[in-house]
Design a protein around this motif. Structure first.
Motif, PDB file in Angstrom:
ATOM      1  N   ILE A 120     -20.963 -42.578  15.204  1.00  0.00           N
ATOM      2  CA  ILE A 120     -21.745 -41.871  14.189  1.00  0.00           C
ATOM      3  C   ILE A 120     -21.162 -40.467  14.048  1.00  0.00           C
ATOM      4  N   ILE A 121     -20.931 -40.064  12.819  1.00  0.00           N
ATOM      5  CA  ILE A 121     -20.350 -38.755  12.510  1.00  0.00           C
ATOM      6  C   ILE A 121     -21.432 -37.870  11.904  1.00  0.00           C
TER       7      ILE A 121
ATOM      8  N   LEU B  61     -27.800 -41.065   7.053  1.00  0.00           N
ATOM      9  CA  LEU B  61     -29.131 -40.497   7.207  1.00  0.00           C
ATOM     10  C   LEU B  61     -29.004 -39.042   6.785  1.00  0.00           C
ATOM     11  N   GLU B  62     -29.653 -38.696   5.693  1.00  0.00           N
ATOM     12  CA  GLU B  62     -29.562 -37.352   5.127  1.00  0.00           C
ATOM     13  C   GLU B  62     -30.591 -36.443   5.784  1.00  0.00           C
ATOM     14  N   TYR B  63     -30.192 -35.203   6.038  1.00  0.00           N
ATOM     15  CA  TYR B  63     -31.118 -34.224   6.615  1.00  0.00           C
ATOM     16  C   TYR B  63     -30.964 -32.883   5.917  1.00  0.00           C
TER      17      TYR B  63
ATOM     18  N   PHE C 212     -25.753 -37.764   8.688  1.00  0.00           N
ATOM     19  CA  PHE C 212     -25.100 -38.539   9.734  1.00  0.00           C
ATOM     20  C   PHE C 212     -24.550 -39.781   9.063  1.00  0.00           C
ATOM     21  N   GLU C 213     -23.340 -40.180   9.448  1.00  0.00           N
ATOM     22  CA  GLU C 213     -22.661 -41.280   8.760  1.00  0.00           C
ATOM     23  C   GLU C 213     -22.093 -42.289   9.744  1.00  0.00           C
TER      24      GLU C 213
ATOM     25  N   GLU D 187     -31.059 -42.232  16.096  1.00  0.00           N
ATOM     26  CA  GLU D 187     -30.867 -41.793  17.476  1.00  0.00           C
ATOM     27  C   GLU D 187     -29.977 -40.558  17.525  1.00  0.00           C
ATOM     28  N   GLN D 188     -28.900 -40.577  16.766  1.00  0.00           N
ATOM     29  CA  GLN D 188     -27.983 -39.434  16.739  1.00  0.00           C
ATOM     30  C   GLN D 188     -28.648 -38.217  16.109  1.00  0.00           C
ATOM     31  N   ALA D 189     -29.433 -38.429  15.069  1.00  0.00           N
ATOM     32  CA  ALA D 189     -30.124 -37.317  14.407  1.00  0.00           C
ATOM     33  C   ALA D 189     -31.113 -36.644  15.354  1.00  0.00           C
TER      34      ALA D 189
END
Length: 96
Positions: free
Chosen positions: A3-4, A23-25, A12-13, A54-56
């Motif tokens: 995840i980038i 996932l846009e933040y 996150f991509e 999870e990464q976010a």
């Protein structure tokens, strides 16, 4: 699954076969707002959205930011992972 965090586009991509799940933040006040999750059909059912969430949450914790949840998927994810509730900004989400 790699995840980038694309900080330029605030998302996150996960890249696979020329497709991108994201996932846009956004940053809001002293919080991170999780806005929207998009997973291409070809990636559904493989845990991609969960990996993005999870990464976010890990990123928010690292930055010592509370999380605001606007994304329906992330809301469901938090309900399945009660240990994340401590990261939620209760002012905006008293029921999560």
């Amino acid at each position: 699954m790699e995840i980038i965090n694309n900080e330029k586009n605030l998302q996150f991509e996960y890249h696979h076969n020329d497709e991108v799940a994201r996932l846009e933040y956004r940053f809001y006040k002293d919080n991170i707002a999780m806005m929207h999750t998009v997973v291409p059909e070809s990636m559904k059912g493989q845990g991609v959205a969960s990996a993005l969430a999870e990464q976010a949450f890990a990123f928010a914790k690292e930055k010592k930011k509370k999380v605001m949840v606007y994304c329906p998927f992330v809301s469901k994810y938090v309900k399945k992972h009660p240990e994340l509730r401590e990261q939620i900004n209760r002012e905006y989400h008293p029921n999560l």
